[in-house]
Design a protein around this motif. Structure first.
Motif, PDB file in Angstrom:
ATOM      1  N   UNK A  28       0.833  -1.203   0.000  1.00 24.97           N
ATOM      2  CA  UNK A  28       0.000   0.000   0.000  1.00 24.97           C
ATOM      3  C   UNK A  28       0.870   1.256   0.000  1.00 24.97           C
ATOM      4  N   UNK A  29       1.938   1.234   0.780  1.00 23.94           N
ATOM      5  CA  UNK A  29       2.857   2.367   0.827  1.00 23.94           C
ATOM      6  C   UNK A  29       3.509   2.585  -0.536  1.00 23.94           C
ATOM      7  N   UNK A  30       3.939   1.507  -1.173  1.00 27.08           N
ATOM      8  CA  UNK A  30       4.564   1.622  -2.495  1.00 27.08           C
ATOM      9  C   UNK A  30       3.577   2.156  -3.525  1.00 27.08           C
ATOM     10  N   UNK A  31       2.351   1.660  -3.507  1.00 31.47           N
ATOM     11  CA  UNK A  31       1.329   2.172  -4.422  1.00 31.47           C
ATOM     12  C   UNK A  31       1.047   3.652  -4.138  1.00 31.47           C
ATOM     13  N   UNK A  32       0.961   3.993  -2.860  1.00 28.23           N
ATOM     14  CA  UNK A  32       0.661   5.378  -2.483  1.00 28.23           C
ATOM     15  C   UNK A  32       1.775   6.319  -2.908  1.00 28.23           C
ATOM     16  N   UNK A  84      -3.811  19.403  -4.537  1.00 30.54           N
ATOM     17  CA  UNK A  84      -4.539  18.967  -3.341  1.00 30.54           C
ATOM     18  C   UNK A  84      -4.388  17.456  -3.150  1.00 30.54           C
ATOM     19  N   UNK A  85      -4.436  16.711  -4.245  1.00 32.54           N
ATOM     20  CA  UNK A  85      -4.331  15.256  -4.149  1.00 32.54           C
ATOM     21  C   UNK A  85      -2.939  14.810  -3.705  1.00 32.54           C
ATOM     22  N   UNK A  86      -1.878  15.386  -4.295  1.00 31.55           N
ATOM     23  CA  UNK A  86      -0.550  14.925  -3.882  1.00 31.55           C
ATOM     24  C   UNK A  86      -0.214  15.384  -2.468  1.00 31.55           C
ATOM     25  N   UNK A  87      -0.736  16.533  -2.041  1.00 27.93           N
ATOM     26  CA  UNK A  87      -0.512  16.958  -0.650  1.00 27.93           C
ATOM     27  C   UNK A  87      -1.176  15.999   0.331  1.00 27.93           C
ATOM     28  N   UNK A  88      -2.382  15.553   0.001  1.00 30.32           N
ATOM     29  CA  UNK A  88      -3.076  14.587   0.862  1.00 30.32           C
ATOM     30  C   UNK A  88      -2.283  13.282   0.938  1.00 30.32           C
ATOM     31  N   UNK A  89      -1.793  12.818  -0.211  1.00 23.00           N
ATOM     32  CA  UNK A  89      -1.038  11.560  -0.230  1.00 23.00           C
ATOM     33  C   UNK A  89       0.305  11.688   0.486  1.00 23.00           C
ATOM     34  N   UNK A  90       0.915  12.862   0.452  1.00 21.36           N
ATOM     35  CA  UNK A  90       2.189  13.063   1.161  1.00 21.36           C
ATOM     36  C   UNK A  90       2.007  12.824   2.660  1.00 21.36           C
ATOM     37  N   UNK A  91       0.878  13.242   3.195  1.00 22.62           N
ATOM     38  CA  UNK A  91       0.591  12.987   4.607  1.00 22.62           C
ATOM     39  C   UNK A  91       0.242  11.520   4.840  1.00 22.62           C
ATOM     40  N   UNK A  92      -0.453  10.918   3.897  1.00 28.08           N
ATOM     41  CA  UNK A  92      -0.908   9.533   4.054  1.00 28.08           C
ATOM     42  C   UNK A  92       0.247   8.547   4.071  1.00 28.08           C
ATOM     43  N   UNK A  93       1.258   8.764   3.246  1.00 25.66           N
ATOM     44  CA  UNK A  93       2.369   7.809   3.226  1.00 25.66           C
ATOM     45  C   UNK A  93       3.040   7.742   4.588  1.00 25.66           C
ATOM     46  N   UNK A  94       3.084   8.851   5.289  1.00 26.30           N
ATOM     47  CA  UNK A  94       3.667   8.864   6.622  1.00 26.30           C
ATOM     48  C   UNK A  94       2.848   8.002   7.583  1.00 26.30           C
ATOM     49  N   UNK A 118      -5.118  -0.828  12.102  1.00 26.53           N
ATOM     50  CA  UNK A 118      -4.842  -0.966  10.673  1.00 26.53           C
ATOM     51  C   UNK A 118      -6.141  -0.976   9.881  1.00 26.53           C
ATOM     52  N   UNK A 119      -7.174  -1.634  10.395  1.00 27.86           N
ATOM     53  CA  UNK A 119      -8.473  -1.632   9.707  1.00 27.86           C
ATOM     54  C   UNK A 119      -8.993  -0.207   9.569  1.00 27.86           C
ATOM     55  N   UNK A 120      -8.842   0.593  10.626  1.00 34.58           N
ATOM     56  CA  UNK A 120      -9.281   1.985  10.573  1.00 34.58           C
ATOM     57  C   UNK A 120      -8.483   2.767   9.534  1.00 34.58           C
ATOM     58  N   UNK A 121      -7.172   2.582   9.503  1.00 33.05           N
ATOM     59  CA  UNK A 121      -6.329   3.252   8.521  1.00 33.05           C
ATOM     60  C   UNK A 121      -6.742   2.870   7.100  1.00 33.05           C
ATOM     61  N   UNK A 122      -6.966   1.582   6.864  1.00 35.80           N
ATOM     62  CA  UNK A 122      -7.372   1.116   5.540  1.00 35.80           C
ATOM     63  C   UNK A 122      -8.724   1.711   5.138  1.00 35.80           C
ATOM     64  N   UNK A 123      -9.654   1.751   6.080  1.00 33.45           N
ATOM     65  CA  UNK A 123     -10.966   2.324   5.798  1.00 33.45           C
ATOM     66  C   UNK A 123     -10.847   3.795   5.416  1.00 33.45           C
ATOM     67  N   UNK A 124     -10.020   4.537   6.153  1.00 27.19           N
ATOM     68  CA  UNK A 124      -9.822   5.952   5.828  1.00 27.19           C
ATOM     69  C   UNK A 124      -9.201   6.121   4.440  1.00 27.19           C
ATOM     70  N   UNK A 125      -8.213   5.294   4.125  1.00 32.86           N
ATOM     71  CA  UNK A 125      -7.566   5.387   2.816  1.00 32.86           C
ATOM     72  C   UNK A 125      -8.559   5.032   1.707  1.00 32.86           C
ATOM     73  N   UNK A 126      -9.380   4.029   1.927  1.00 29.27           N
ATOM     74  CA  UNK A 126     -10.386   3.664   0.927  1.00 29.27           C
ATOM     75  C   UNK A 126     -11.352   4.817   0.670  1.00 29.27           C
ATOM     76  N   UNK A 127     -11.782   5.478   1.725  1.00 30.97           N
ATOM     77  CA  UNK A 127     -12.703   6.601   1.549  1.00 30.97           C
ATOM     78  C   UNK A 127     -12.075   7.677   0.679  1.00 30.97           C
ATOM     79  N   UNK A 128     -10.825   8.008   0.929  1.00 38.01           N
ATOM     80  CA  UNK A 128     -10.142   9.049   0.157  1.00 38.01           C
ATOM     81  C   UNK A 128      -9.980   8.619  -1.294  1.00 38.01           C
ATOM     82  N   UNK A 129      -9.499   7.403  -1.516  1.00 34.98           N
ATOM     83  CA  UNK A 129      -9.191   6.981  -2.884  1.00 34.98           C
ATOM     84  C   UNK A 129     -10.449   6.712  -3.709  1.00 34.98           C
TER      85      UNK A 129
END
Length: 154
Positions: A20-24, A52-62, A130-141
């Motif tokens: 997921x990190x590599x894809x992100x 806006x999208x790359x800024x959001x992903x920059x925070x998400x990879x962390x 991790x389930x919560x993190x995945x759910x949040x990422x799914x909502x964004x993507x």
């Protein structure tokens, strides 16, 4: 380490999160590239949207990398690691704006599939953070893919 998740499950979850990190990160880089290089009548709209999208992903990879660390594993952090782990192809050349949008839709949908592929082991292990993190990422993507797809409708 004894956080209530056995070593094998932590390893399997960390491996899934590494993908997921590599894809992100790959999609982050592609989006940033498109932000710099987009042209055409939708320039301003896309330039701002991609930013806006790359800024959001920059925070998400962390967040993803830190979750891997919290599970007791090292997060991948090199282009070589990401190239080996990602499911998202790099862009070649500078595509036209509509092709950029299509590639980003594909990237966000790929991220959704990658996130969903991790849920089985996460649920089996009872790994709610991790389930919560995945759910949040799914909502964004999912939302981002929908918004980009809408730009392609005639």
């Amino acid at each position: 380490m004894d956080i209530g998740i056995n070593e094998q499950d932590r390893q399997d979850i960390a491996h899934g999160l590494s993908r997921l990190l590599a894809d992100s990160y790959t999609l982050y880089l592609k989006t940033h590239n498109f932000h710099w290089n987009v042209t055409g009548p939708m320039f301003n709209t896309l330039h701002l949207m991609f930013e806006a999208q790359y800024n959001e992903m920059a925070l998400a990879v962390d967040l993803v990398a830190e979750r891997i660390r919290a599970l007791g594993h090292y997060a991948p952090g090199s282009y070589a690691d990401y190239a080996r782990l990602t499911s998202i192809p790099e862009a070649s050349g500078v595509p036209k704006a509509d092709d950029m949008i299509r590639q980003l839709v594909d990237g966000h949908e790929t991220l959704c599939r990658t996130a969903r592929s991790i849920f089985a082991v996460v649920e089996k292990a009872g790994d709610e953070p991790t389930a919560d993190l995945l759910t949040q990422r799914l909502q964004v993507h999912e939302k981002t893919a929908w918004m980009l797809r809408s730009l392609l409708e005639k």
